[in-house]
Design a protein around this motif. Sequence first.
Motif, PDB file in Angstrom:
ATOM      1  N   MET A   1      30.919  39.764  22.441  1.00 14.68           N
ATOM      2  CA  MET A   1      32.137  40.133  23.176  1.00 14.68           C
ATOM      3  C   MET A   1      33.363  39.839  22.322  1.00 14.68           C
ATOM      4  O   MET A   1      33.445  38.784  21.684  1.00 14.68           O
ATOM      5  CB  MET A   1      32.220  39.328  24.481  1.00 14.68           C
ATOM      6  N   SER A   2      34.292  40.772  22.288  1.00 10.34           N
ATOM      7  CA  SER A   2      35.524  40.543  21.543  1.00 10.34           C
ATOM      8  C   SER A   2      36.366  39.478  22.245  1.00 10.34           C
ATOM      9  O   SER A   2      36.178  39.180  23.424  1.00 10.34           O
ATOM     10  CB  SER A   2      36.319  41.846  21.422  1.00 10.34           C
ATOM     11  N   GLU A   3      37.302  38.915  21.510  1.00 13.55           N
ATOM     12  CA  GLU A   3      38.128  37.831  22.036  1.00 13.55           C
ATOM     13  C   GLU A   3      38.964  38.310  23.222  1.00 13.55           C
ATOM     14  O   GLU A   3      39.489  39.418  23.228  1.00 13.55           O
ATOM     15  CB  GLU A   3      39.050  37.339  20.912  1.00 13.55           C
ATOM     16  N   LEU A   4      39.076  37.451  24.231  1.00  9.94           N
ATOM     17  CA  LEU A   4      39.895  37.788  25.379  1.00  9.94           C
ATOM     18  C   LEU A   4      41.353  37.880  24.967  1.00  9.94           C
ATOM     19  O   LEU A   4      41.824  37.128  24.110  1.00  9.94           O
ATOM     20  CB  LEU A   4      39.763  36.717  26.469  1.00  9.94           C
ATOM     21  N   THR A   5      42.070  38.789  25.595  1.00 11.21           N
ATOM     22  CA  THR A   5      43.517  38.832  25.392  1.00 11.21           C
ATOM     23  C   THR A   5      44.144  37.685  26.177  1.00 11.21           C
ATOM     24  O   THR A   5      43.517  37.086  27.065  1.00 11.21           O
ATOM     25  CB  THR A   5      44.108  40.155  25.885  1.00 11.21           C
ATOM     26  N   ILE A   6      45.386  37.380  25.870  1.00  6.83           N
ATOM     27  CA  ILE A   6      46.066  36.301  26.583  1.00  6.83           C
ATOM     28  C   ILE A   6      46.239  36.629  28.066  1.00  6.83           C
ATOM     29  O   ILE A   6      45.999  35.760  28.922  1.00  6.83           O
ATOM     30  CB  ILE A   6      47.403  35.952  25.906  1.00  6.83           C
ATOM     31  N   PRO A   7      46.617  37.862  28.462  1.00  5.04           N
ATOM     32  CA  PRO A   7      46.663  38.167  29.894  1.00  5.04           C
ATOM     33  C   PRO A   7      45.316  37.967  30.586  1.00  5.04           C
ATOM     34  O   PRO A   7      45.268  37.461  31.716  1.00  5.04           O
ATOM     35  CB  PRO A   7      47.099  39.635  29.923  1.00  5.04           C
ATOM     36  N   GLU A   8      44.235  38.361  29.942  1.00  6.52           N
ATOM     37  CA  GLU A   8      42.901  38.168  30.524  1.00  6.52           C
ATOM     38  C   GLU A   8      42.591  36.687  30.691  1.00  6.52           C
ATOM     39  O   GLU A   8      42.064  36.257  31.724  1.00  6.52           O
ATOM     40  CB  GLU A   8      41.846  38.832  29.641  1.00  6.52           C
ATOM     41  N   ALA A   9      42.925  35.889  29.678  1.00 11.10           N
ATOM     42  CA  ALA A   9      42.654  34.450  29.746  1.00 11.10           C
ATOM     43  C   ALA A   9      43.483  33.775  30.832  1.00 11.10           C
ATOM     44  O   ALA A   9      42.992  32.885  31.544  1.00 11.10           O
ATOM     45  CB  ALA A   9      42.924  33.802  28.386  1.00 11.10           C
ATOM     46  N   VAL A  10      44.741  34.184  30.980  1.00 10.63           N
ATOM     47  CA  VAL A  10      45.590  33.620  32.036  1.00 10.63           C
ATOM     48  C   VAL A  10      44.974  33.888  33.403  1.00 10.63           C
ATOM     49  O   VAL A  10      44.887  32.990  34.259  1.00 10.63           O
ATOM     50  CB  VAL A  10      47.016  34.206  31.958  1.00 10.63           C
ATOM     51  N   LEU A  11      44.521  35.104  33.632  1.00  9.62           N
ATOM     52  CA  LEU A  11      43.886  35.441  34.909  1.00  9.62           C
ATOM     53  C   LEU A  11      42.613  34.644  35.123  1.00  9.62           C
ATOM     54  O   LEU A  11      42.346  34.153  36.224  1.00  9.62           O
ATOM     55  CB  LEU A  11      43.561  36.935  34.951  1.00  9.62           C
ATOM     56  N   LEU A  12      41.833  34.491  34.086  1.00  9.51           N
ATOM     57  CA  LEU A  12      40.570  33.766  34.201  1.00  9.51           C
ATOM     58  C   LEU A  12      40.815  32.309  34.571  1.00  9.51           C
ATOM     59  O   LEU A  12      40.050  31.712  35.335  1.00  9.51           O
ATOM     60  CB  LEU A  12      39.799  33.874  32.891  1.00  9.51           C
ATOM     61  N   VAL A  13      41.877  31.744  34.047  1.00  9.07           N
ATOM     62  CA  VAL A  13      42.243  30.370  34.398  1.00  9.07           C
ATOM     63  C   VAL A  13      42.707  30.277  35.850  1.00  9.07           C
ATOM     64  O   VAL A  13      42.358  29.347  36.580  1.00  9.07           O
ATOM     65  CB  VAL A  13      43.343  29.842  33.450  1.00  9.07           C
ATOM     66  N   ALA A  14      43.477  31.263  36.284  1.00  7.84           N
ATOM     67  CA  ALA A  14      44.111  31.203  37.612  1.00  7.84           C
ATOM     68  C   ALA A  14      43.135  31.444  38.751  1.00  7.84           C
ATOM     69  O   ALA A  14      43.311  30.901  39.848  1.00  7.84           O
ATOM     70  CB  ALA A  14      45.246  32.221  37.677  1.00  7.84           C
ATOM     71  N   LEU A  15      42.104  32.248  38.525  1.00  5.04           N
ATOM     72  CA  LEU A  15      41.186  32.613  39.602  1.00  5.04           C
ATOM     73  C   LEU A  15      40.174  31.511  39.883  1.00  5.04           C
ATOM     74  O   LEU A  15      39.752  30.788  38.976  1.00  5.04           O
ATOM     75  CB  LEU A  15      40.428  33.889  39.243  1.00  5.04           C
TER      76      LEU A  15
ATOM     77  N   ARG B   1      37.956  40.392  45.966  1.00  6.62           N
ATOM     78  CA  ARG B   1      37.870  39.148  45.201  1.00  6.62           C
ATOM     79  C   ARG B   1      37.183  39.442  43.870  1.00  6.62           C
ATOM     80  O   ARG B   1      36.488  40.456  43.720  1.00  6.62           O
ATOM     81  CB  ARG B   1      37.069  38.095  45.962  1.00  6.62           C
ATOM     82  N   TYR B   2      37.360  38.522  42.929  1.00  8.84           N
ATOM     83  CA  TYR B   2      36.820  38.741  41.583  1.00  8.84           C
ATOM     84  C   TYR B   2      36.089  37.494  41.081  1.00  8.84           C
ATOM     85  O   TYR B   2      36.589  36.769  40.224  1.00  8.84           O
ATOM     86  CB  TYR B   2      37.943  39.137  40.634  1.00  8.84           C
ATOM     87  N   PRO B   3      34.878  37.240  41.610  1.00 10.90           N
ATOM     88  CA  PRO B   3      34.100  36.092  41.126  1.00 10.90           C
ATOM     89  C   PRO B   3      33.635  36.296  39.682  1.00 10.90           C
ATOM     90  O   PRO B   3      33.560  37.417  39.183  1.00 10.90           O
ATOM     91  CB  PRO B   3      32.897  36.046  42.078  1.00 10.90           C
ATOM     92  N   VAL B   4      33.296  35.197  39.038  1.00 14.98           N
ATOM     93  CA  VAL B   4      32.835  35.231  37.647  1.00 14.98           C
ATOM     94  C   VAL B   4      31.401  35.746  37.569  1.00 14.98           C
ATOM     95  O   VAL B   4      30.527  35.327  38.332  1.00 14.98           O
ATOM     96  CB  VAL B   4      32.940  33.828  37.023  1.00 14.98           C
ATOM     97  N   SER B   5      31.168  36.669  36.650  1.00 13.86           N
ATOM     98  CA  SER B   5      29.819  37.161  36.364  1.00 13.86           C
ATOM     99  C   SER B   5      29.245  36.490  35.126  1.00 13.86           C
ATOM    100  O   SER B   5      28.048  36.235  35.042  1.00 13.86           O
ATOM    101  CB  SER B   5      29.836  38.679  36.143  1.00 13.86           C
ATOM    102  N   ASP B   6      30.111  36.250  34.144  1.00 13.70           N
ATOM    103  CA  ASP B   6      29.693  35.647  32.878  1.00 13.70           C
ATOM    104  C   ASP B   6      30.396  34.303  32.725  1.00 13.70           C
ATOM    105  O   ASP B   6      31.542  34.250  32.252  1.00 13.70           O
ATOM    106  CB  ASP B   6      30.053  36.573  31.712  1.00 13.70           C
ATOM    107  N   PRO B   7      29.755  33.208  33.127  1.00 16.86           N
ATOM    108  CA  PRO B   7      30.407  31.891  33.069  1.00 16.86           C
ATOM    109  C   PRO B   7      30.775  31.447  31.655  1.00 16.86           C
ATOM    110  O   PRO B   7      31.652  30.606  31.483  1.00 16.86           O
ATOM    111  CB  PRO B   7      29.363  30.940  33.677  1.00 16.86           C
ATOM    112  N   SER B   8      30.116  32.024  30.643  1.00 12.23           N
ATOM    113  CA  SER B   8      30.361  31.561  29.274  1.00 12.23           C
ATOM    114  C   SER B   8      31.788  31.854  28.827  1.00 12.23           C
ATOM    115  O   SER B   8      32.387  31.068  28.080  1.00 12.23           O
ATOM    116  CB  SER B   8      29.364  32.201  28.310  1.00 12.23           C
ATOM    117  N   ALA B   9      32.348  32.982  29.271  1.00 11.80           N
ATOM    118  CA  ALA B   9      33.712  33.327  28.873  1.00 11.80           C
ATOM    119  C   ALA B   9      34.713  32.335  29.454  1.00 11.80           C
ATOM    120  O   ALA B   9      35.600  31.839  28.748  1.00 11.80           O
ATOM    121  CB  ALA B   9      34.048  34.747  29.324  1.00 11.80           C
ATOM    122  N   ALA B  10      34.570  32.040  30.741  1.00  8.90           N
ATOM    123  CA  ALA B  10      35.459  31.076  31.379  1.00  8.90           C
ATOM    124  C   ALA B  10      35.280  29.682  30.784  1.00  8.90           C
ATOM    125  O   ALA B  10      36.257  28.952  30.569  1.00  8.90           O
ATOM    126  CB  ALA B  10      35.194  31.037  32.886  1.00  8.90           C
ATOM    127  N   ALA B  11      34.036  29.322  30.486  1.00  9.81           N
ATOM    128  CA  ALA B  11      33.758  28.009  29.912  1.00  9.81           C
ATOM    129  C   ALA B  11      34.395  27.866  28.532  1.00  9.81           C
ATOM    130  O   ALA B  11      34.909  26.793  28.172  1.00  9.81           O
ATOM    131  CB  ALA B  11      32.250  27.781  29.827  1.00  9.81           C
TER     132      ALA B  11
END
Length: 213
Positions: free
Chosen positions: A1-15, A120-130
């Motif tokens: 997987m390519s690196e998350l963009t900063i907007p994507e990472a911000v959302l992942l943190v907030a959810l 709602r948008y639950p996590v499917s791939d925990p590795s990205a959030a981790a």
Amino acid sequence: MSELTIPEAVLLVALDHVTGSGKARLGLDWAVAGAGVVELALAQKISVGDKDIVTVLDPDPTGIGHLDAVLAEVTDGVRVSKVLRRTRGGAPDRALAALVERGVLHRRRTWVLGMLPVHRYPVSDPSAAAAVRAGLEATVLGGQEPSERTAALVGVLHAAKLWRRAVPSGGRKQVRQRMSDIAAGQSISPAVRKAIARTQGAITAMTAAASSG
């Protein structure tokens, strides 16, 4: 997987990673829009100068839909605050769609009071959030020297007051001070540091106005 963009990472943190809630968090739309501006500065697509004035350095599309939506709204001489106002309405949904397409999140429809549909948008791939969380903890709590991208992410999260969501295991005062120091530190190039500072100011002003009005 390519690196998350900063907007994507911000959302992942907030959810919330289990329930997928949090999209409606106050100020998150401004934060995601601001993260897009910072990402474009990192990519040297734009620069932010004195009095929050944006200059387009490279108008060619990035190939990433939610970033190109921001770039399309940027013209020479526009202020950061105006870019945020133009883009914040659709910013979270565009970044959410990108995370769903990546397989990081999945979209789930639920019902409020049995009548009102809510997505709602639950996590499917925990590795990205981790990976995002581990990078933030190593930098904020562990004292690791951040990359420019991580420092930029910290700057946006700090502006959005997402300290507890970003690093839940740390003391709030310690985390807040460390994130402030990182956002203003030397790990970020002067051009990107200025973009973060101007974006932080715009996010703070806009969210304050939204909460009071």
